[in-house]
Design a protein around this motif. Structure first.
Motif, PDB file in Angstrom:
ATOM      1  N   ALA A  86      -0.300-113.773  -0.031  1.00 41.48           N
ATOM      2  CA  ALA A  86       0.481-113.703  -1.271  1.00 41.48           C
ATOM      3  C   ALA A  86      -0.393-113.238  -2.433  1.00 41.48           C
ATOM      4  O   ALA A  86       0.112-112.749  -3.437  1.00 41.48           O
ATOM      5  N   ARG A  87      -1.707-113.417  -2.320  1.00 40.60           N
ATOM      6  CA  ARG A  87      -2.699-112.946  -3.290  1.00 40.60           C
ATOM      7  C   ARG A  87      -2.544-113.569  -4.676  1.00 40.60           C
ATOM      8  O   ARG A  87      -2.995-113.009  -5.675  1.00 40.60           O
ATOM      9  N   LYS A  88      -1.884-114.744  -4.734  1.00 35.10           N
ATOM     10  CA  LYS A  88      -1.782-115.447  -6.014  1.00 35.10           C
ATOM     11  C   LYS A  88      -3.139-116.040  -6.397  1.00 35.10           C
ATOM     12  O   LYS A  88      -3.469-116.126  -7.583  1.00 35.10           O
ATOM     13  N   CYS A  89      -3.907-116.453  -5.385  1.00 36.11           N
ATOM     14  CA  CYS A  89      -5.239-116.999  -5.663  1.00 36.11           C
ATOM     15  C   CYS A  89      -6.093-115.940  -6.345  1.00 36.11           C
ATOM     16  O   CYS A  89      -6.792-116.210  -7.325  1.00 36.11           O
ATOM     17  N   ILE A  90      -6.001-114.719  -5.817  1.00 34.43           N
ATOM     18  CA  ILE A  90      -6.811-113.619  -6.348  1.00 34.43           C
ATOM     19  C   ILE A  90      -6.423-113.332  -7.796  1.00 34.43           C
ATOM     20  O   ILE A  90      -7.279-113.207  -8.670  1.00 34.43           O
ATOM     21  N   GLY A  91      -5.108-113.274  -8.038  1.00 36.06           N
ATOM     22  CA  GLY A  91      -4.619-112.983  -9.388  1.00 36.06           C
ATOM     23  C   GLY A  91      -5.092-114.020 -10.385  1.00 36.06           C
ATOM     24  O   GLY A  91      -5.607-113.679 -11.457  1.00 36.06           O
ATOM     25  N   ALA A  92      -4.946-115.294 -10.035  1.00 35.95           N
ATOM     26  CA  ALA A  92      -5.331-116.365 -10.957  1.00 35.95           C
ATOM     27  C   ALA A  92      -6.824-116.314 -11.230  1.00 35.95           C
ATOM     28  O   ALA A  92      -7.272-116.495 -12.366  1.00 35.95           O
ATOM     29  N   CYS A  93      -7.578-116.018 -10.193  1.00 33.00           N
ATOM     30  CA  CYS A  93      -9.037-115.972 -10.310  1.00 33.00           C
ATOM     31  C   CYS A  93      -9.467-114.807 -11.202  1.00 33.00           C
ATOM     32  O   CYS A  93     -10.266-114.964 -12.111  1.00 33.00           O
ATOM     33  N   GLN A  94      -8.883-113.626 -10.933  1.00 39.45           N
ATOM     34  CA  GLN A  94      -9.267-112.447 -11.719  1.00 39.45           C
ATOM     35  C   GLN A  94      -8.899-112.627 -13.187  1.00 39.45           C
ATOM     36  O   GLN A  94      -9.609-112.195 -14.084  1.00 39.45           O
ATOM     37  N   ASN A  95      -7.775-113.309 -13.406  1.00 37.23           N
ATOM     38  CA  ASN A  95      -7.328-113.552 -14.757  1.00 37.23           C
ATOM     39  C   ASN A  95      -8.295-114.492 -15.481  1.00 37.23           C
ATOM     40  O   ASN A  95      -8.689-114.246 -16.621  1.00 37.23           O
TER      41      ASN A  95
END
Lengths: 311, 297, 439
Positions: A100-109
């Motif tokens: 889902a790549r939500k972890c990646i999004g939150a982290c990059q943000n």
């Protein structure tokens, strides 16, 4: 209960001590109001008085006041210390990841990263030709025998008492030896000016968040040390919609699922699911445990199998 | 042989298909549960917030075909099939979960769940709310019966449940025991039911680490009729298992900071640098001597 | 020819020290090229290392391979003057100073090359402030600095008598040059006392340089060998690098011998026999290097463990195969066979072979550094296509060229301003020879 409160109080006191200037009143408007009334003689509606830690009352122009988060030096001194008594570990349940790549999004943000810069990256894995493909979120493994820290020439990247491997980008010389040494490809480099560089240029540097990022320095996953400081789960963990991540303190033998907030015994979870660590044979003692992708909950998009560039 | 094999495969596939599609039956005693509050614009607004944070990633936006592509497929909250559920059925399904649908018992408070239900009901024009009675169990409380300042010796924790108003024991209350950990409460034993004298006993795990002196913050939760829980005891007990105080950074290691480098390494570095530069300075001294010898003549 | 008088020898060798127009033109050309290349570095400083072809996965590229090459080339000083000198090989006398110049120039510039690879060059001082004993980089910085110092001493100290000769014989030189000679000749009068001291100093230096030179390249190999990566995780990297360094160094000395013999008209001092000898030396060091190559590739190639196999395949038959086989054949195996024949050890064929070996040696470093990083343990995914391979950019090539230009400048200046062939030693050796004839 009392026992729980005390370290918090201590931390707070220490924090104030290190900050040295604005006292408790900074947070609680009530205190300011109280002193405002006490010193009614000086008539000036625009001024705000605050109590310092050494019991002096200081006065500010109201407009000048803004929340004081701390200086770069304070952050570095605190960030290099670690949280006493803790030993953070992460468990990743591969059966639940559906990319889902939500972890990646939150982290990059949180870390001001560009879309192609990853502190955590979800890889599409297939161990051999006829074994099943699966998705594998891959943060820094925060090894207890970290090869990246061993090779750092200037103590810029370091291991903390509570487990995470952090990076001090005020110290980093940009030699990228750590990138070469990491077998998990977990580290990235700021090849250009970081995202929104001008916007954050004057912010104090928070070593536990590695923000603002700096050109010519290395960046990496920090186990969200800033969140741990506030006793909150890391960005990736709390933003996963599928219950992939567990995070907790090995000393307490418990991890909490970031999605369901369910807390389980670490030892039981690892035992019952035949957990493993990545490339155990290299002997780097990672702090991230993987639960095998058994009974995967999500069908694997078949067309994506073809462009698998696994080596 | 081959055809029978194929048949078995088909049957078993069919079996999993059927299993995935088994109707989700809600126990009768939970079906009729009603919200203890009247749905209003405020509850709908709060519910929408929770929905957007928690539910949207799978169920999508109500009325739009953006549900996650999962098997079985999450239902669109605006669909007829979805809205057939009674309020109690919704509440049960959200709290308990099944398969890919997570259990929200630990993540959401019961008000939040009711707010979400009030929000999704806005997509059903025919819906008329029936308000239920307020929870009657609020007067119940409990206390620990273990002696010795709650020192856990025999790994048992004894609890007594009483009615606050008249101090009478309460029979048949479902209780669960938890220990506080960094990011949440760890369930320690299975759910137990109070006996005729209002008492029940939990098994406390032998090997659960406490803090550095062995203290553990525990709580006892009582199950409400709606499946949610309410804390009736929250206290600190003393155990003999202290958490590890091992400091990773105490040992000299290649990965440790400079001051914690292995001694032999520091010595070899400093030794070789001193030796090499010592010789270099000796050479320079010899050169100066050559110079002096020439100057005298 | 041996009967050439002392003054004749002095005259021949000191002929070149006067700065002439040819030298000025050459230096002007080098300076202009250097300035042009340095604008590329300015661009890198202001924009960031992103101007290079390096990205997160292949994060060490041409700068690092060039650094390894420079360190390798600098090792020749130790081989020629020290190992051969101490073992009584008289034929090396005319080329010792050349070897020292090359060693000093490459070692000094290697330090700058490594700075060009840093993301934050202004924090170089951190290495000394916070240097960790556990990091090979601290050892590398220390040992490079030490080696530069020793190479400089090994260049100057044996030259002291020659400088006195030059001062006494060339009163026609410009003031600054005479002053330089006077200062560095340390009041040399050639007394027995001075000779004894000088002999002692040179002996100590020649011995000291051996461990330091071995250390400089072994430590450089550890930059790779201490990581767990497939292709670098090798126990023979130390000797593999050191022997490779001798091959590189001998090739660069061959090139220097040819060029200086031509432009300084030194045919009487650097004779065909010297080319013959150094050709044989190249065979010897190449054979040793070949032996390490076989070990380095055959052992993992026999087992083909998962990750090593990917890197080996890319070298043997994949994307790097052409370069790899060029390096192994044209840079190592064919030169060995050719140089076994006497006619290929003549100056011109040897120069051509030397050039091939030199280029092959540079590419070899490239092949050690890059392919391993292109195949990390975990797959490279979800990043732009350009992250998955390495392609040096124009800027990067310019900065690398700048380092070569700097080496050329240093070599040209030192070889011009100072006598390139040891005068006193040549005279002494010829005297000894005549004496032994008379006896």
């Amino acid at each position: 209960m009392e026992d729980n409160k005390e370290p918090k109080e201590n931390k707070r006191r220490e924090f104030l001590k290190t900050l040295g200037i604005i006292g408790a009143a900074g947070a609680s408007g009530a205190m300011a109001l109280y002193f405002g009334q006490q010193y009614e003689k000086i008539k000036s509606g625009k001024k705000v008085r605050l109590l310092t830690v050494d019991n002096k009352v200081v006065e500010f122009e109201n407009g000048e006041l803004k929340e004081f988060k701390g200086t770069t030096e304070d952050f570095i001194a605190r960030g290099r210390e670690g949280i006493p008594g803790k030993s953070w570990v992460m468990v990743i349940d591969l059966a639940k990841c559906r990319n889902a790549r939500k972890c990646i999004g939150a982290c990059q943000n949180a870390h001001h990263l560009r879309p192609e810069q990853y502190h955590v990256n979800t890889l599409q894995m297939q161990d051999s030709e006829i074994t099943s493909p699966y998705f594998m979120p891959k943060p820094c493994q925060h090894c207890d025998n970290p090869p990246c820290v061993s090779v750092c020439p200037v103590d810029a990247t370091f291991k903390r008492t509570d487990g995470p491997v952090l990076i001090d980008n005020e110290r980093c010389i940009g030699c990228r030896f750590c990138i070469a040494a990491c077998p998990y490809s977990a580290r990235i480099f700021n090849w250009f000016d970081p995202k929104d560089a001008e916007k954050f240029a004057n912010d104090p540097y928070d070593i536990e968040l590695n923000v603002p990022q700096k050109r010519g320095t290395v960046s990496k996953c920090l186990f969200s040390a800033d969140r741990l400081r506030k006793n909150e789960l890391p960005y990736c963990v709390s933003n996963c919609p599928n219950g992939v991540y567990y995070f907790g303190d090995k000393n307490e033998d418990a991890v909490t699922n970031g999605t369901t907030k369910e807390t389980v015994r670490l030892s039981t979870l690892l035992k019952d699911n035949a957990a493993y660590r990545l490339m155990e044979e290299l002997g780097q003692e990672p702090r991230v445990y993987y639960l095998p992708p058994k009974n995967r909950l999500f069908p694997f998009p078949e067309e994506e199998n073809k462009k698998d560039n696994h080596v | 042989m081959k055809s029978s094999f194929i048949l078995i495969v088909i049957l078993s596939l069919l079996g999993t298909y059927v299993k995935a599609q088994t109707p989700w039956v809600v126990p009768d005693d939970r079906k009729g549960l009603l919200a203890p509050l009247k749905f209003s614009d405020e509850t709908r607004k709060l519910g929408q917030e929770v929905f957007n944070k928690t539910c949207v990633s799978c169920h999508g936006h109500p009325g739009q075909p953006d549900q996650a592509k999962l098997v079985p497929a999450p239902k669109d909250p605006a669909s007829k099939e979805y809205q057939q559920n009674l309020d109690g059925e919704f509440f049960y399904k959200i709290t308990e979960g099944r398969g890919l649908m997570p259990s929200f018992k630990k993540m959401l408070k019961s008000e939040d769940i009711w707010n979400v239900i009030s929000y999704v009901r806005t997509f059903n024009k025919e819906y008329v709310q029936k308000v239920g009675a307020a929870d009657s169990s609020s007067g119940i409380t409990g206390k620990l019966l273990s002696k010795l300042d709650y020192l856990i010796k025999d790994n048992k924790i004894e609890v007594k449940v009483i009615q606050q108003s008249n101090k009478m024991p309460v029979i048949g209350v479902k209780l669960s025991l938890y220990a506080k950990r960094n990011f949440g409460w760890l369930p320690l034993d299975e759910m137990r039911i109070s006996n005729a004298s209002g008492k029940l006993t939990f098994n406390y795990p032998k090997d659960l680490p406490g803090d550095k002196v062995g203290d553990v913050n525990i709580k006892v939760n009582m199950a409400n009729a709606d499946g949610t829980e309410r804390t009736i005891i929250d206290t600190i007990i003393k155990t003999e298992i202290k958490c590890s105080q091992y400091n990773l950074l105490d040992n000299r290691a290649m990965w440790n900071v400079r001051s914690k480098a292995p001694i032999w390494l520091m010595l070899s570095y400093c030794g070789s640098v001193l030796a090499a530069w010592g010789v270099i300075f000796y050479i320079i001294w010899i050169l100066l001597q050559i110079r002096n010898k020439g100057a005298k003549v | 020819m041996d009967e050439k008088t002392k003054s004749g020898i002095i005259h021949d060798i000191l002929k070149s020290v006067k700065l002439n127009n040819g030298f000025y033109v050459w230096m002007a050309f080098l300076t202009v090229s250097l300035v042009f290349c340095l604008t590329a570095y300015y661009q890198q400083l202001t924009t960031g290392l992103g101007v290079t072809g390096l990205r997160d996965y292949i994060s060490w590229g041409m700068y690092i391979s060039n650094f390894v090459f420079f360190v390798a080339s600098s090792l020749i000083g130790m081989l020629i003057s020290s190992v051969l000198g101490l073992t009584g090989q008289k034929w090396v006398t005319p080329i010792t100073r050349m070897a020292e110049i090359i060693a000093f120039a490459f070692a000094a510039v290697a330090g700058l090359v490594i700075v060009s690879d840093m993301g934050r060059p202004e924090r170089l001082l951190n290495v000394f402030l916070y240097g960790r004993f556990q990091s090979p980089i601290l050892w590398d910085v220390t040992v490079v600095t030490t080696y530069v110092m020793i190479s400089l001493l090994l260049f100057i100290v044996p030259m002291v008598p020659d400088l006195a000769i030059a001062y006494n014989n060339r009163s026609d030189l410009p003031k600054w040059q005479r002053l330089l000679y006077k200062l560095l000749s340390l009041n040399w009068i050639g007394s027995e006392e001075q000779k004894a001291l000088l002999h002692k100093a040179v002996r100590i230096l020649l011995i000291l340089v051996i461990p330091v030179a071995l250390a400089i390249h072994t430590v450089t190999s550890w930059l790779f060998a201490v990581t767990p990566r497939a292709g670098w995780n090798s126990t023979i990297f130390g000797p593999y690098f050191v022997t490779g360094a001798f091959v590189t160094g001998v090739a660069s000395v061959i090139i220097a011998m040819y060029v200086f013999r031509k432009i300084y008209h030194l045919q009487e001092y650097i004779k065909d026999i010297h080319f013959d000898k150094i050709g044989k030396l190249l065979v010897l060091v190449s054979l040793v290097y070949l032996y390490f190559n076989i070990n380095e590739f055959l052992v993992p190639g026999y087992k083909m463990p998962k990750h090593e196999a990917v890197t080996l395949h890319s070298l043997f038959s994949g994307g790097h195969a052409i370069m790899f086989w060029f390096v192994q054949l044209a840079g190592l195996i064919i030169p060995i066979f050719l140089l076994l024949l006497k006619k290929f050890r003549k100056p011109t064929p040897l120069l051509i072979i030397g050039l091939f070996v030199f280029v092959g040696a540079w590419l070899k470093r490239y092949l050690i550094v890059i392919p391993t990083q292109e195949h990390p343990f975990l797959p490279i995914q979800n990043v732009p296509e350009s992250y998955t391979f390495y392609q040096p950019t124009f800027t990067e090539i310019c900065i690398t060229l700048a380092s070569f230009i700097l080496v050329l400048i240093i070599v040209s200046v030192l070889a011009k301003v100072f006598p390139l062939i040891p005068i006193q030693e040549t005279i002494d050796e010829r005297n000894n020879k005549t004496e032994s004839h008379e006896e």
